[in-house]
Design an enzyme around this catalytic site. Structure first.
Site, PDB file in Angstrom:
ATOM      1  N   HIS A  24       0.708  -1.253   0.101  1.00 52.98           N
ATOM      2  CA  HIS A  24       0.116  -0.040  -0.170  1.00 52.98           C
ATOM      3  C   HIS A  24       0.802   1.326  -0.061  1.00 52.98           C
ATOM      4  O   HIS A  24       1.804   1.106   0.906  1.00 52.98           O
ATOM      5  CB  HIS A  24      -1.052   0.090   1.429  1.00 52.98           C
ATOM      6  N   GLU A  96      -3.222   1.594  -7.825  1.00 54.68           N
ATOM      7  CA  GLU A  96      -3.481   2.803  -7.048  1.00 54.68           C
ATOM      8  C   GLU A  96      -2.509   3.918  -7.481  1.00 54.68           C
ATOM      9  O   GLU A  96      -1.718   4.073  -6.943  1.00 54.68           O
ATOM     10  CB  GLU A  96      -3.654   2.448  -5.429  1.00 54.68           C
TER      11      GLU A  96
END
Length: 186
Positions: A24, A96
């Site tokens: 992430h 992302e």
């Protein structure tokens, strides 16, 4: 969120958790997790029987300077270097764009499709055509009820990694149903 990744793979397994999010952007930024460490964590998680959502993405500066694909290549290569062919059936890749996380900015459907198509080609060339076809590549940059249907219409977007919008019940239902809506509306 920012503290994703604070629990060991063994502890997750003990709690019968099936999936883990690795790589992430906030872990990379706040904890200095390198591409290589993310790849090693993917290997460890898979070895413990977990399935992996492996996050990749570029900053706005990297995109604007023309380095976006180099950044994505390096992130993917570090993950691929740690996996065997059979591991890919337990991996989902989440694109992302860092510049679109929590900012309210979102990649246009065309931008998302461009990157997802690039990722499919990368996997076909660097891993295998079979993995490229079967791997789920999801989008995770400020997906919301207003943009999910159009993003869901993109050929190479297989789903979403939803952040803040998951806390808004009616919006999350719209997002969860986006692919069905995109198919019937087309």
């Amino acid at each position: 969120g920012a503290y994703t990744g604070e629990i060991s793979a063994e502890a997750l397994g003990d709690m019968d958790i099936k999936w883990v999010i690795l790589g992430h952007s906030e872990r990379r930024a706040l904890n200095g997790e390198s591409n290589e460490l993310v790849g090693e964590k993917c290997k460890k998680a898979l070895g413990e029987g977990l399935r992996v959502i492996a996050c990749i993405g570029e900053t706005l500066e990297q995109r604007q300077s023309g380095k976006m694909f180099d950044v994505l290549d390096a992130q993917l290569a570090a993950i691929a270097a740690n996996l065997q062919a059979e591991d890919w059936s337990s991996v989902v890749v989440a694109y992302e764009p860092v510049w679109a996380i929590g900012t309210g900015e979102v990649a246009t459907p065309e931008q998302a499709q461009e990157v997802h198509a690039y990722l499919r080609k990368w996997f076909a060339d660097k891993v295998s055509p079979q993995v490229s076809k079967s791997l789920r590549v999801i989008y995770g940059g400020s997906v919301n009820a207003g943009n999910c249907v159009e993003l869901g219409r993109q050929e190479d977007v297989d789903g979403f990694l939803v952040g803040g919008a998951s806390l808004k019940g009616p919006d999350f239902i719209t997002i969860a149903n986006a692919f069905e809506t995109a198919t019937t509306a087309a």
